[in-house]
Motif scaffolding. Structure first.
Motif, PDB file in Angstrom:
ATOM      1  N   GLY A 192       0.780  -1.231   0.000  1.00 13.73           N
ATOM      2  CA  GLY A 192       0.000   0.000   0.000  1.00 13.73           C
ATOM      3  C   GLY A 192       0.807   1.272   0.000  1.00 13.73           C
ATOM      4  N   ILE A 193       2.011   1.238  -0.586  1.00 14.21           N
ATOM      5  CA  ILE A 193       2.851   2.433  -0.591  1.00 14.21           C
ATOM      6  C   ILE A 193       2.212   3.582  -1.365  1.00 14.21           C
ATOM      7  N   GLN A 194       1.319   3.257  -2.311  1.00 17.23           N
ATOM      8  CA  GLN A 194       0.701   4.299  -3.124  1.00 17.23           C
ATOM      9  C   GLN A 194      -0.491   4.959  -2.428  1.00 17.23           C
ATOM     10  N   SER A 195      -0.866   4.445  -1.283  1.00 18.02           N
ATOM     11  CA  SER A 195      -1.975   5.044  -0.544  1.00 18.02           C
ATOM     12  C   SER A 195      -1.522   6.321   0.155  1.00 18.02           C
ATOM     13  N   ALA A 196      -2.414   7.302   0.220  1.00 18.24           N
ATOM     14  CA  ALA A 196      -2.089   8.567   0.899  1.00 18.24           C
ATOM     15  C   ALA A 196      -2.475   8.451   2.364  1.00 18.24           C
ATOM     16  N   ASP A 197      -1.734   7.618   3.103  1.00 18.23           N
ATOM     17  CA  ASP A 197      -2.031   7.454   4.523  1.00 18.23           C
ATOM     18  C   ASP A 197      -0.743   7.531   5.334  1.00 18.23           C
ATOM     19  N   VAL A 198      -0.886   7.495   6.639  1.00 18.74           N
ATOM     20  CA  VAL A 198       0.262   7.682   7.522  1.00 18.74           C
ATOM     21  C   VAL A 198       1.290   6.560   7.371  1.00 18.74           C
ATOM     22  N   CYS A 199       0.835   5.344   7.084  1.00 22.23           N
ATOM     23  CA  CYS A 199       1.764   4.213   6.944  1.00 22.23           C
ATOM     24  C   CYS A 199       2.681   4.420   5.742  1.00 22.23           C
ATOM     25  N   SER A 200       2.092   4.897   4.644  1.00 24.19           N
ATOM     26  CA  SER A 200       2.890   5.152   3.452  1.00 24.19           C
ATOM     27  C   SER A 200       3.851   6.311   3.667  1.00 24.19           C
ATOM     28  N   VAL A 201       3.347   7.410   4.226  1.00 20.70           N
ATOM     29  CA  VAL A 201       4.147   8.632   4.361  1.00 20.70           C
ATOM     30  C   VAL A 201       5.281   8.467   5.367  1.00 20.70           C
ATOM     31  N   ARG A 202       4.990   7.839   6.508  1.00 19.89           N
ATOM     32  CA  ARG A 202       5.995   7.756   7.579  1.00 19.89           C
ATOM     33  C   ARG A 202       6.964   6.582   7.433  1.00 19.89           C
ATOM     34  N   TYR A 203       6.492   5.498   6.826  1.00 20.69           N
ATOM     35  CA  TYR A 203       7.303   4.279   6.867  1.00 20.69           C
ATOM     36  C   TYR A 203       7.629   3.700   5.490  1.00 20.69           C
ATOM     37  N   LEU A 204       6.613   3.425   4.670  1.00 19.01           N
ATOM     38  CA  LEU A 204       6.861   2.709   3.420  1.00 19.01           C
ATOM     39  C   LEU A 204       7.641   3.549   2.408  1.00 19.01           C
ATOM     40  N   THR A 205       7.227   4.805   2.224  1.00 20.01           N
ATOM     41  CA  THR A 205       7.935   5.650   1.260  1.00 20.01           C
ATOM     42  C   THR A 205       9.377   5.925   1.693  1.00 20.01           C
ATOM     43  N   PRO A 206       9.633   6.272   2.958  1.00 25.42           N
ATOM     44  CA  PRO A 206      11.040   6.420   3.375  1.00 25.42           C
ATOM     45  C   PRO A 206      11.858   5.133   3.200  1.00 25.42           C
ATOM     46  N   LEU A 207      11.231   3.979   3.420  1.00 27.91           N
ATOM     47  CA  LEU A 207      11.941   2.714   3.224  1.00 27.91           C
ATOM     48  C   LEU A 207      12.259   2.517   1.748  1.00 27.91           C
ATOM     49  N   GLN A 208      11.293   2.816   0.884  1.00 21.00           N
ATOM     50  CA  GLN A 208      11.483   2.690  -0.558  1.00 21.00           C
ATOM     51  C   GLN A 208      12.605   3.613  -1.048  1.00 21.00           C
ATOM     52  N   ASN A 209      12.630   4.828  -0.513  1.00 22.94           N
ATOM     53  CA  ASN A 209      13.597   5.834  -0.958  1.00 22.94           C
ATOM     54  C   ASN A 209      14.896   5.819  -0.161  1.00 22.94           C
ATOM     55  N   GLN A 210      15.026   4.869   0.754  1.00 20.34           N
ATOM     56  CA  GLN A 210      16.209   4.724   1.602  1.00 20.34           C
ATOM     57  C   GLN A 210      16.434   5.949   2.485  1.00 20.34           C
ATOM     58  N   GLY A 211      15.306   6.562   2.894  1.00 19.64           N
ATOM     59  CA  GLY A 211      15.375   7.619   3.897  1.00 19.64           C
ATOM     60  C   GLY A 211      15.523   7.031   5.285  1.00 19.64           C
ATOM     61  N   ILE A 212      15.058   5.793   5.445  1.00 20.40           N
ATOM     62  CA  ILE A 212      15.328   5.023   6.662  1.00 20.40           C
ATOM     63  C   ILE A 212      15.973   3.709   6.245  1.00 20.40           C
ATOM     64  N   ILE A 213      16.939   3.267   7.017  1.00 26.15           N
ATOM     65  CA  ILE A 213      17.715   2.073   6.679  1.00 26.15           C
ATOM     66  C   ILE A 213      17.549   1.038   7.786  1.00 26.15           C
ATOM     67  N   PRO A 214      16.943  -0.104   7.491  1.00 25.97           N
ATOM     68  CA  PRO A 214      16.774  -1.140   8.517  1.00 25.97           C
ATOM     69  C   PRO A 214      18.068  -1.914   8.728  1.00 25.97           C
ATOM     70  N   PRO A 215      18.144  -2.699   9.787  1.00 24.36           N
ATOM     71  CA  PRO A 215      19.307  -3.601   9.925  1.00 24.36           C
ATOM     72  C   PRO A 215      19.272  -4.616   8.783  1.00 24.36           C
ATOM     73  N   PHE A 216      20.409  -4.826   8.145  1.00 22.22           N
ATOM     74  CA  PHE A 216      20.447  -5.731   7.004  1.00 22.22           C
ATOM     75  C   PHE A 216      20.481  -7.197   7.430  1.00 22.22           C
ATOM     76  N   VAL A 217      21.282  -7.496   8.442  1.00 25.34           N
ATOM     77  CA  VAL A 217      21.413  -8.879   8.924  1.00 25.34           C
ATOM     78  C   VAL A 217      20.955  -8.934  10.375  1.00 25.34           C
TER      79      VAL A 217
END
Length: 288
Positions: free
Chosen positions: A95-120
């Motif tokens: 649901g990254i294309q949805s205009a909601d808080v989940c997309s704006v705060r988490y999914l889009t930054p993850l897609q754009n590498q604005g936030i970086i999770p632990p890799f391993v």
């Protein structure tokens, strides 16, 4: 393959499961990247995972999470083996294309590498137990494929992202997510893939990076784990093996399509890599 153009799953269901085995016969997955995220469990053995320009030792029981568009590869050392189970999914599915808080705060930054999770994620990581439970439920849903299992997968993958979010680090400049070195390496890998049938020289490839030949060879070996010439040869052999499995072409045509312009050299290197001649390989593939 460098930037993968393969669609993982279907347009309406961009999700795919993969099982991978690495050994002396097939010791590495070459550096590549794709638009989807990738979540892997190492089920047996050990190896090295390279993400962007950093290397991570991985072993049985580890989870590996690759965000979208990140350059990555995996290989085993000489004599080693590794088996893994991977789920590749596009964030559109979540649901990254949805205009909601989940997309704006988490999914889009993850897609754009604005936030970086632990890799391993090793077994001592605080999120490990939760990830293990999610992975088991994803496996079970895939095995049964009962009506509605797509909804289960979507829910579990959102839980995966939520479990990783507390351990993500923020990047100050998402637009500059690729370091200069990563950009140079991606440029070279894309060029090799696009011109695999042609003669490729170190001088030519070094020029793409504005490096001397000596500096380029050291740079490539450091970040890919192979010399550039060995990498090109292996990529050509993999392409030839893929064409042999499809059939419909002569050995000479396949040799030329894969970039081998000396047929005897192609036969010798193919047998060294796969243990059989190209014809024997094709016969075995068509019997299965």
């Amino acid at each position: 393959m460098q930037k993968e153009n393969t669609r993982h799953g279907e347009q309406l269901f961009p999700f795919q499961q993969y099982m991978t085995s690495l050994s002396a016969l097939y010791p590495r997955v070459s550096p590549h990247w794709h638009e989807e995220a990738e979540w892997t469990l190492i089920t047996e053995g050990e190896g090295i995972c390279q993400i962007q320009l950093s290397s991570f030792p991985i072993r049985e029981g580890d989870f590996v999470f690759i965000p979208p568009a990140m350059l990555h590869s995996i290989y085993v050392k000489e004599g080693g083996f590794l088996r893994s189970e991977t789920y590749v999914f596009h964030l559109n599915f979540l649901g990254i294309q949805s205009a909601d808080v989940c997309s704006v705060r988490y999914l889009t930054p993850l897609q754009n590498q604005g936030i970086i999770p632990p890799f391993v994620i090793h077994s001592d990581h605080p999120a490990y137990e939760q990830l293990s439970q999610i992975f088991s439920r994803v496996q079970e849903a895939c095995r049964g494929a009962a009506p509605g299992y797509e909804l289960i997968l979507k829910a579990e993958l959102l839980l995966l992202i939520s479990a990783l979010i507390p351990y993500c680090r923020k990047e100050a400049s998402p637009a500059d997510k690729d370091t200069e070195q990563t950009k140079k390496l991606k440029t070279v890998l894309e060029y090799i893939d696009a011109h695999l049938e042609e003669d490729l020289s170190i001088q030519q490839l070094a020029g793409l990076c504005y490096f001397s030949e000596y500096h380029f060879m050291r740079f490539f070996k450091k970040y890919v784990g192979l010399s550039c010439l060995t990498y090109i040869k292996n990529l050509r052999l993999e392409k030839a093996a893929s064409l042999l499995m499809k059939g419909g072409c002569s050995t000479l045509e396949i040799s030329l399509s894969a970039g081998f312009h000396n047929l005897s050299y192609f036969h010798r290197e193919f047998k060294k890599r796969y243990g059989v001649t190209p014809k024997e390989y094709a016969d075995i593939a068509h019997m299965q």
